[in-house]
Design an enzyme around this catalytic site. Structure first.
Site, PDB file in Angstrom:
ATOM      1  N   HIS A   1       0.812  -1.222   0.000  1.00 53.99           N
ATOM      2  CA  HIS A   1       0.000   0.000   0.000  1.00 53.99           C
ATOM      3  C   HIS A   1       0.836   1.259   0.000  1.00 53.99           C
ATOM      4  O   HIS A   1       0.534   2.239  -0.674  1.00 53.99           O
ATOM      5  CB  HIS A   1      -0.926   0.002   1.221  1.00 53.99           C
ATOM      6  CG  HIS A   1      -2.275  -0.541   0.897  1.00 53.99           C
ATOM      7  ND1 HIS A   1      -3.008  -1.286   1.766  1.00 53.99           N
ATOM      8  CD2 HIS A   1      -3.005  -0.451  -0.221  1.00 53.99           C
ATOM      9  CE1 HIS A   1      -4.145  -1.619   1.204  1.00 53.99           C
ATOM     10  NE2 HIS A   1      -4.168  -1.130  -0.008  1.00 53.99           N
TER      11      HIS A   1
ATOM     12  N   ARG B   1     -11.428   1.999 -12.632  1.00 54.18           N
ATOM     13  CA  ARG B   1     -11.294   0.621 -12.139  1.00 54.18           C
ATOM     14  C   ARG B   1     -12.317   0.405 -11.024  1.00 54.18           C
ATOM     15  O   ARG B   1     -12.044   0.666  -9.853  1.00 54.18           O
ATOM     16  CB  ARG B   1      -9.881   0.385 -11.592  1.00 54.18           C
ATOM     17  CG  ARG B   1      -8.787   0.306 -12.658  1.00 54.18           C
ATOM     18  CD  ARG B   1      -7.448   0.050 -11.979  1.00 54.18           C
ATOM     19  NE  ARG B   1      -6.428  -0.452 -12.867  1.00 54.18           N
ATOM     20  CZ  ARG B   1      -5.466   0.293 -13.416  1.00 54.18           C
ATOM     21  NH1 ARG B   1      -5.410   1.588 -13.175  1.00 54.18           N
ATOM     22  NH2 ARG B   1      -4.560  -0.265 -14.201  1.00 54.18           N
TER      23      ARG B   1
ATOM     24  N   ARG C   1     -15.026   0.418 -16.250  1.00 55.75           N
ATOM     25  CA  ARG C   1     -14.728  -0.992 -16.465  1.00 55.75           C
ATOM     26  C   ARG C   1     -15.480  -1.806 -15.416  1.00 55.75           C
ATOM     27  O   ARG C   1     -15.428  -1.473 -14.224  1.00 55.75           O
ATOM     28  CB  ARG C   1     -13.224  -1.233 -16.342  1.00 55.75           C
ATOM     29  CG  ARG C   1     -12.862  -2.684 -16.606  1.00 55.75           C
ATOM     30  CD  ARG C   1     -11.378  -2.879 -16.616  1.00 55.75           C
ATOM     31  NE  ARG C   1     -10.820  -2.780 -15.282  1.00 55.75           N
ATOM     32  CZ  ARG C   1      -9.518  -2.887 -15.026  1.00 55.75           C
ATOM     33  NH1 ARG C   1      -8.652  -3.065 -16.012  1.00 55.75           N
ATOM     34  NH2 ARG C   1      -9.070  -2.802 -13.797  1.00 55.75           N
TER      35      ARG C   1
ATOM     36  N   GLU D   1      -6.383  -7.482 -23.343  1.00 54.14           N
ATOM     37  CA  GLU D   1      -5.263  -7.745 -22.437  1.00 54.14           C
ATOM     38  C   GLU D   1      -4.906  -9.217 -22.394  1.00 54.14           C
ATOM     39  O   GLU D   1      -3.963  -9.619 -21.703  1.00 54.14           O
ATOM     40  CB  GLU D   1      -5.568  -7.207 -21.032  1.00 54.14           C
ATOM     41  CG  GLU D   1      -6.908  -7.646 -20.469  1.00 54.14           C
ATOM     42  CD  GLU D   1      -7.261  -6.945 -19.166  1.00 54.14           C
ATOM     43  OE1 GLU D   1      -6.404  -6.333 -18.532  1.00 54.14           O
ATOM     44  OE2 GLU D   1      -8.447  -7.024 -18.787  1.00 54.14           O
TER      45      GLU D   1
ATOM     46  N   ASN E   1      -0.667  -3.866 -19.055  1.00 55.11           N
ATOM     47  CA  ASN E   1      -0.102  -4.505 -17.860  1.00 55.11           C
ATOM     48  C   ASN E   1      -0.290  -6.018 -17.945  1.00 55.11           C
ATOM     49  O   ASN E   1       0.637  -6.791 -17.720  1.00 55.11           O
ATOM     50  CB  ASN E   1      -0.786  -3.991 -16.583  1.00 55.11           C
ATOM     51  CG  ASN E   1      -0.703  -2.494 -16.449  1.00 55.11           C
ATOM     52  OD1 ASN E   1       0.143  -1.870 -17.066  1.00 55.11           O
ATOM     53  ND2 ASN E   1      -1.587  -1.903 -15.669  1.00 55.11           N
ATOM     54  N   ASP E   2      -1.505  -6.422 -18.256  1.00 56.30           N
ATOM     55  CA  ASP E   2      -1.757  -7.861 -18.361  1.00 56.30           C
ATOM     56  C   ASP E   2      -1.265  -8.411 -19.689  1.00 56.30           C
ATOM     57  O   ASP E   2      -0.716  -9.514 -19.736  1.00 56.30           O
ATOM     58  CB  ASP E   2      -3.251  -8.149 -18.172  1.00 56.30           C
ATOM     59  CG  ASP E   2      -3.616  -8.140 -16.694  1.00 56.30           C
ATOM     60  OD1 ASP E   2      -2.881  -8.765 -15.917  1.00 56.30           O
ATOM     61  OD2 ASP E   2      -4.602  -7.480 -16.329  1.00 56.30           O
TER      62      ASP E   2
ATOM     63  N   ARG F   1       3.467 -10.075 -13.674  1.00 54.20           N
ATOM     64  CA  ARG F   1       3.675  -8.624 -13.554  1.00 54.20           C
ATOM     65  C   ARG F   1       4.153  -8.237 -12.165  1.00 54.20           C
ATOM     66  O   ARG F   1       4.637  -7.126 -11.964  1.00 54.20           O
ATOM     67  CB  ARG F   1       2.389  -7.856 -13.930  1.00 54.20           C
ATOM     68  CG  ARG F   1       1.215  -8.158 -13.054  1.00 54.20           C
ATOM     69  CD  ARG F   1      -0.094  -7.683 -13.658  1.00 54.20           C
ATOM     70  NE  ARG F   1      -0.509  -6.368 -13.207  1.00 54.20           N
ATOM     71  CZ  ARG F   1      -1.669  -5.801 -13.551  1.00 54.20           C
ATOM     72  NH1 ARG F   1      -2.493  -6.402 -14.397  1.00 54.20           N
ATOM     73  NH2 ARG F   1      -1.989  -4.616 -13.106  1.00 54.20           N
TER      74      ARG F   1
ATOM     75  N   CYS G   1      -4.807   1.822 -21.895  1.00 56.88           N
ATOM     76  CA  CYS G   1      -4.969   2.304 -20.522  1.00 56.88           C
ATOM     77  C   CYS G   1      -4.038   1.614 -19.535  1.00 56.88           C
ATOM     78  O   CYS G   1      -4.126   1.862 -18.338  1.00 56.88           O
ATOM     79  CB  CYS G   1      -6.427   2.182 -20.082  1.00 56.88           C
ATOM     80  SG  CYS G   1      -7.011   0.483 -20.038  1.00 56.88           S
TER      81      CYS G   1
HETATM   82  C1  PEP Z   1      -3.993  -3.583 -17.709  1.00 54.87           C
HETATM   83  O1  PEP Z   1      -3.981  -4.806 -17.536  1.00 54.87           O
HETATM   84  O2  PEP Z   1      -3.180  -2.962 -18.411  1.00 54.87           O
HETATM   85  C2  PEP Z   1      -5.016  -2.758 -17.035  1.00 54.87           C
HETATM   86  C3  PEP Z   1      -5.199  -1.486 -17.317  1.00 54.87           C
HETATM   87  O3  PEP Z   1      -5.749  -3.355 -16.065  1.00 54.87           O
HETATM   88  P1  PEP Z   1      -5.226  -3.670 -14.572  1.00 54.87           P
HETATM   89  O4  PEP Z   1      -3.869  -3.056 -14.408  1.00 54.87           O
HETATM   90  O5  PEP Z   1      -6.260  -3.090 -13.673  1.00 54.87           O
HETATM   91  O6  PEP Z   1      -5.202  -5.169 -14.590  1.00 54.87           O
HETATM   92 MG    MG Z   2      -5.660  -5.813 -16.633  1.00 57.00          MG
END
Ligand code: PEP
Ligand code: MG
Length: 536
Positions: free
Chosen positions: A187, A291, A327, A425, A446-447, A457, A493
């Protein structure tokens, strides 16, 4: 060990938890002391714990009032809820009744709880152990008659761990944080990133001397002790460059354009209403990612349809006609939700998360879709589905959203069908993007990166693999091209969109809509303004 006689430069390697650079004296934060007094009666010890719990509750309440962002509020709410939890406090009072002193009774009650969080297989729960240690130490400080730990501004704080409440109570201007424990997903690291405070973790802080000058590089994950004149000069130059980039970015009000005059949309990623209070909707192109799972975290019960509707509606009102992409719940993976996600599942990132979870919990999903269909009349709402892998999942979501809208109409409520899009993703979706009946796409780098590279990740040892590779850029280019040719919008995003050094490569792939954390708005807009054409 330090050689104080000729102050040799030393470099310590840690792990980056929040980017940025800072230079200043090192301050070693002392752990909370235990109350040594032992001569009070049972009644006095009992009252001392009652008072310490009440004082802690009050102090956390004050911090919550000033928090100003959803992450901070969630941490403080978690700690305040624990203070009211009889399961935690009753064993301490029982021990006091049996003759134990309040401080030891409190530690004995909370330490097993901390240990169980530390041993959790899930990294999210492991990261919460630090919130509990923070709470334990706060109460111990009150029992010992100490006041808050005050951290002066402009110092680089080194500690075993950093309690979120100490972080929140500190003026971090020109400062930074070095921790032995913690991880980039703890956190305090989330708070540091959202407030632009450089932080590194995984450093043996015992060998750092209080008062020495240190240069903290949150980008590289390093700490330089007693930097020489040349290193200092480089630091000042880097800092000047970074603030020039920020200035350039923030001075670009209104729409963003490349150097050759092409319009690029820059939207923001948010987790709740709190972040919006500090932002002016006129300076962004909308919300590219809300989110919603953050509305579900850190609470005893899931939010009701009405609660969700009120929040969605207020966000749409804030955006004043600009697009707001909500989302649907993306729980699971590194975002467990009490009562909904399965604890300890095998490989949570490849498990029942995102839309997979929503389609298996239709009551929860329907409540969210109803709230969204109701909110859609209040502004420019777009609904986005996370973790879509096959077209049937999106088709099912569309049918459920239409059903929710119909049901609301039959009940006499105003509702509307918003555009329905999907996160891209999962590599299977990116590779077969033509098969999906989506009104728009948003790439979740990210995913996507972790699934393309088969490298988690949140595994720091694989950071070199889990990065934007040529394979990832090829997939992004493929999605953008298909979306353009079929008249659909694509945004990106994931965190990649907020990295100014990657902006040109993304523009090269044809991407024209970025959605970034508010702190990245300036640097990203400045990088867009510098772009004059294909660079690769
Ligand atoms: C991603 O996966 O890039 C994304 C924006 O979603 P999160 O980071 O919430 O999994
Ligand atoms: Mg994601």
């Amino acid at each position: 060990m330090d050689d104080k006689s000729h102050r040799a430069v030393r470099r310590v390697q840690g792990r980056s938890a929040a980017p940025g650079i800072a230079l200043g004296p090192l301050l070693r934060l002392a752990p909370a002391k235990h109350d040594a007094r032992q001569h009070r009666s049972v009644a006095e010890e009992h009252q001392a714990l009652v008072d310490a719990l009440a004082a802690s509750q009050e102090a956390l309440g004050l911090l919550a009032g000033d928090a100003g962002d959803a992450d901070a509020e969630a941490i403080l709410a978690f700690q305040m809820a624990l203070l009211e939890d009889d399961n935690l406090t009753a064993p301490a009072f029982t021990l006091i009744a049996q003759g134990e002193v309040a401080s030891r009774a409190w530690s004995a009650a909370i330490d097993p709880e901390i240990a169980s969080y530390e041993e959790a297989s899930d990294s999210y729960f492991r990261a919460r152990a630090s919130d509990l240690r923070d709470l334990r130490d706060r109460v111990l400080r009150y029992l010992a008659g100490e006041c808050e730990q005050i951290v002066p501004s402009g110092v680089i704080v080194a500690a075993d761990d950093m309690p979120p409440s100490t972080f929140l109570a500190t003026d971090w201007r020109d400062g930074g944080v070095v921790l032995r424990r913690g991880s980039p997903s703890s956190h305090v690291a989330i708070l540091a990133r959202s407030r632009g405070v450089p932080m590194i973790v995984g450093v043996d802080v015992d060998h750092l001397g209080d008062g020495s000058d240190v240069l903290l590089d949150g980008d590289a994950g390093t700490l330089i002790i007693d930097p020489d004149a040349e290193m200092r000069a480089i630091f000042y130059q880097r800092r000047a460059e970074q603030s020039a980039v920020r200035q350039a970015g923030t001075s670009l009000r209104g729409p963003a354009f490349t150097a050759s005059g092409e319009r690029v949309r820059v939207m923001i990623n948010v987790t709740g209403l709190a972040e919006l209070s500090r932002l002016n909707p006129a300076e962004v192109d909308g919300i590219g990612l809300m989110r919603t799972e953050f509305l579900f975290q850190g609470r005893e019960n899931l939010p009701t349809e009405e609660e969700q509707y009120q929040i969605y509606r207020r966000m749409l009102e804030w955006a004043a006609g600009k697009p707001v992409t909500m989302r649907t719940l993306d729980a699971g993976g590194d975002k467990p939700i009490k009562g909904l996600t399965q604890a300890g599942g095998i490989n949570p990132f490849l498990g029942v998360r995102g839309v997979r979870l929503s389609l298996r919990n239709l009551d929860v999903f329907r409540a969210q879709l109803r709230a969204l269909a109701r909110a859609a009349v209040a502004g420019n709402l777009k609904v986005m589905i996370p973790m879509v892998t096959v077209p049937e999942e999106l088709d099912r979501c569309r049918a459920l959203l239409e059903e929710a809208r119909e049901e609301l109409r039959r009940e006499g409520q105003v509702a509307q069908m918003p555009p329905l899009g999907m996160m891209v993703e999962v590599p299977a979706a990116a590779l077969a993007i033509e098969d999906f009946n989506a009104d728009f796409f948003s790439i979740g780098s990210n995913d996507l990166i972790q699934y393309v590279a088969a490298a988690s990740r949140d595994e720091p040892q694989l950071a070199d693999l889990a990065r934007p590779s040529r394979a990832v850029f090829n997939l992004i280019g493929h999605v953008v091209k298909y979306a353009d040719s079929s008249g659909r919008e694509t945004s990106l995003c994931g965190d990649l969109a907020g990295d100014p050094e990657q902006v040109a490569a993304l523009l090269d792939q044809g991407l024209r809509t970025f959605s970034v954390v508010p702190g990245a708005l300036g640097p990203v807009r400045a990088a867009i303004a510098r772009y004059s054409g294909v660079t690769a």
